[in-house]
Scaffold this active site. Structure first.
Site, PDB file in Angstrom:
ATOM      1  N   ASP A  12      79.852   6.434  24.012  1.00  0.00           N
ATOM      2  CA  ASP A  12      79.224   5.117  24.229  1.00  0.00           C
ATOM      3  C   ASP A  12      77.854   5.230  24.891  1.00  0.00           C
ATOM      4  O   ASP A  12      77.428   4.342  25.631  1.00  0.00           O
ATOM      5  CB  ASP A  12      80.128   4.196  25.090  1.00  0.00           C
ATOM      6  CG  ASP A  12      81.530   4.124  24.535  1.00  0.00           C
ATOM      7  OD1 ASP A  12      81.663   3.986  23.310  1.00  0.00           O
ATOM      8  OD2 ASP A  12      82.491   4.221  25.327  1.00  0.00           O
ATOM      9  N   HIS A  40      79.979   2.692  16.833  1.00  0.00           N
ATOM     10  CA  HIS A  40      78.544   2.816  17.084  1.00  0.00           C
ATOM     11  C   HIS A  40      77.878   1.471  16.802  1.00  0.00           C
ATOM     12  O   HIS A  40      77.957   0.952  15.703  1.00  0.00           O
ATOM     13  CB  HIS A  40      77.938   3.904  16.187  1.00  0.00           C
ATOM     14  CG  HIS A  40      78.511   5.264  16.446  1.00  0.00           C
ATOM     15  ND1 HIS A  40      78.279   6.346  15.649  1.00  0.00           N
ATOM     16  CD2 HIS A  40      79.304   5.708  17.444  1.00  0.00           C
ATOM     17  CE1 HIS A  40      78.910   7.399  16.141  1.00  0.00           C
ATOM     18  NE2 HIS A  40      79.541   7.036  17.226  1.00  0.00           N
TER      19      HIS A  40
HETATM   20  P1  GDP Z   1      77.656   4.914  20.703  1.00  0.00           P
HETATM   21  O1  GDP Z   1      79.103   4.933  20.332  1.00  0.00           O
HETATM   22  O2  GDP Z   1      77.185   6.120  21.446  1.00  0.00           O
HETATM   23  O3  GDP Z   1      76.784   4.596  19.525  1.00  0.00           O
HETATM   24  O4  GDP Z   1      77.479   3.720  21.756  1.00  0.00           O
HETATM   25  P2  GDP Z   1      78.121   2.244  21.677  1.00  0.00           P
HETATM   26  O5  GDP Z   1      77.545   1.548  20.521  1.00  0.00           O
HETATM   27  O6  GDP Z   1      79.585   2.306  21.809  1.00  0.00           O
HETATM   28  O7  GDP Z   1      77.585   1.638  23.051  1.00  0.00           O
HETATM   29  C1  GDP Z   1      76.262   1.450  23.343  1.00  0.00           C
HETATM   30  C2  GDP Z   1      76.016  -0.055  23.588  1.00  0.00           C
HETATM   31  O8  GDP Z   1      74.837  -0.218  24.324  1.00  0.00           O
HETATM   32  C3  GDP Z   1      75.803  -0.848  22.311  1.00  0.00           C
HETATM   33  O9  GDP Z   1      76.306  -2.148  22.491  1.00  0.00           O
HETATM   34  C4  GDP Z   1      74.300  -0.866  22.152  1.00  0.00           C
HETATM   35  O10 GDP Z   1      73.810  -2.005  21.434  1.00  0.00           O
HETATM   36  C5  GDP Z   1      73.858  -0.951  23.589  1.00  0.00           C
HETATM   37  N1  GDP Z   1      72.595  -0.278  23.918  1.00  0.00           N
HETATM   38  C6  GDP Z   1      72.131   0.914  23.456  1.00  0.00           C
HETATM   39  N2  GDP Z   1      70.988   1.245  24.107  1.00  0.00           N
HETATM   40  C7  GDP Z   1      70.747   0.236  24.992  1.00  0.00           C
HETATM   41  C8  GDP Z   1      69.739   0.016  25.984  1.00  0.00           C
HETATM   42  O11 GDP Z   1      68.831   0.819  26.192  1.00  0.00           O
HETATM   43  N3  GDP Z   1      69.857  -1.121  26.742  1.00  0.00           N
HETATM   44  C9  GDP Z   1      70.848  -2.030  26.544  1.00  0.00           C
HETATM   45  N4  GDP Z   1      70.894  -3.110  27.318  1.00  0.00           N
HETATM   46  N5  GDP Z   1      71.812  -1.843  25.635  1.00  0.00           N
HETATM   47  C10 GDP Z   1      71.769  -0.722  24.871  1.00  0.00           C
END
Ligand code: GDP
Length: 422
Positions: A12, A40
């Site tokens: 995440d 993701h």
């Molecule tokens: P992944 O599984 O590694 O792709 O991550 P997830 O999608 O599970 O979780 C990351 C969450 O953080 C998602 O809801 C993204 O839209 C959000 N996100 C990613 N980068 C940023 C950021 O820099 N700031 C904010 N506020 N949200 C972010």
């Protein structure tokens, strides 16, 4: 160029967001492990997309997306995911989606087994996403399953499938309720598998040719270093290899070396499920950070456990991934803190250490927290380092040094443009 985009922490971290951002510079994006336990999240002008099985390059029309042989695939889920994305106007066809003939099939009985086992464990549960991933990988290594390529000639696998189902019923007798039947599984394979046959490809050939032709390939991980089955917080890991070193293997080109490893690392810690999580905050502080960071699982909606940035675990994650450079995500979330908590070391049996331990030592580890000056302003509009308040820049520089790897990208929001290059 062969690049891997991998997680430094417990998952995440925002890998999907980074893969989506970088996809336009790559010809091919390939997911190399995991199944539909992934979630993701990518935010574009068309809204929010959650990718469980599809690679995160699918939102760019010019990019070819590959599902590698290291994945486990729930056919029904994939058919549903493709349909849902198409309904939102995303182009998906055999031209831009290729599924490895060697990827392993996750059956409905794997899901049932996962659920029944978590229920049997009760208080001692692992916090599985209950999507059948551990039983599917377990069966893969027991050599009791079938692969995507087998869908092309179902008649040929009828007998072996019947033997596998018989074995499954023998080994799951203790669950009482559990019983599966080869005819039902054959029908499921036929119904959902037939829709996927046009996408099934000899991905090894496809990727090898792509390498020879000088095409740029990005390999996308699911989860992070601390969830790797061998090097993570075993047994609270996932059931596959999340590390960059495995990426070419899981993708289908084991003999090709990576040119670059981009580690995606979060500006604080979050962890979904059970297991040791040394930097974990107490309830009140945790709920404020959880709300600010919207830390609820994308695949399951479960509240995530949260804590300050963990230097010890992240430095280990960077080393295990062999990261060349980092993307620091969710820095904007920290803007509400007067003082930003950072877990700078662990204490084990009264001794301070900056080495990431394993097993029982990790369970006994206590966090050593230090506090950094907060920045107290909204930084989501910053588009270059000079736009950042001084304490935010100091925080970035501190982290960079502490984990011993340069930070290239800083993400300050979930949307495509909410970032800058440092
Ligand atoms: P992944 O599984 O590694 O792709 O991550 P997830 O999608 O599970 O979780 C990351 C969450 O953080 C998602 O809801 C993204 O839209 C959000 N996100 C990613 N980068 C940023 C950021 O820099 N700031 C904010 N506020 N949200 C972010």
């Amino acid at each position: 160029m062969l690049t891997a985009v991998v997680g430094i922490n417990w998952g995440d971290e925002g890998k999907g967001r980074m893969v989506d951002l970088l996809s336009k510079q790559y010809d091919v994006v390939c997911r190399y492990q995991g199944g539909n336990n992934a979630g993701h999240t990518v935010v574009t002008n068309d809204g929010k997309f959650i990718l469980n099985l599809l690679p995160s390059g699918i939102l760019h029309k010019g990019t070819v997306n590959v599902m590698g042989g290291g994945m486990v695939i729930d056919l029904e889920h994939l058919v549903g995911e493709i349909a849902a994305f198409r309904q939102r106007g995303i182009y998906i066809s055999p031209d831009n989606l290729k599924i490895s003939d060697k990827a392993f099939i996750c059956f409905p009985y794997h899901v049932t087994q996962d659920i029944l086992e978590e229920e049997r464990l009760g208080d001692k549960k692992f916090g599985s996403t209950r999507r059948g991933i551990a039983p599917a990988y377990g069966d893969k290594y027991m050599k009791k399953g079938i692969r995507m390529g087998d869908l092309r000639n179902l008649a040929a696998v009828k007998q072996s499938l019947s033997d596998i189902v018989e074995w499954k019923n023998v080994t799951t007798k203790g669950y009482g309720d559990f019983h599966t039947n080869a005819d039902i599984i054959m029908k499921w394979l036929d119904t959902f598998g037939s829709e996927l046959i046009p996408y099934i490809t000899d991905v090894t050939n496809y990727l090898s040719d792509s390498v020879k032709e000088g095409r740029d390939i990005l390999l996308e991980a699911q989860l992070g270093a601390l969830r790797d089955i061998d090097y993570g917080i075993y047994p609270y890991t996932t059931s596959s290899q999340t590390l960059a070193a495995y990426a070419p293997i899981g993708a289908g080109i084991p003999g090709v070396s990576l040119g670059n490893v981009l580690g995606v690392m979060k500006a604080y810690s979050s962890c979904v499920g059970e297991g040791p999580f040394t930097a974990e905050m107490s309830d009140l502080d945790a709920s404020a950070l959880r709300e600010a960071g919207e830390e609820f699982g994308a695949a399951t909606g479960r509240p995530r456990r949260v804590g300050g940035f963990d230097v010890v675990a992240s430095r280990y994650g960077v080393a295990m991934q062999g990261a060349d450079e980092l993307a620091l995500t969710k820095l904007d979330i920290l803007s509400y803190f007067d003082e930003i908590p950072v877990c700078v070391a662990y204490e084990i049996d009264g001794h301070r250490t900056d080495r990431f331990p394993s097993g029982d030592e990790l369970v006994r580890a206590k966090p050593v927290y230090e506090y950094f000056e907060g920045f107290k302003v909204d930084i989501s509009g910053c588009r270059k380092a000079e736009d950042l308040p001084e304490p935010a820049l100091r925080y970035i520089r501190y982290i960079e040094k502490a984990v011993d790897c340069p930070i290239k990208y800083v993400s300050v929001g979930p949307k495509r443009d909410d970032y800058f290059v440092l």
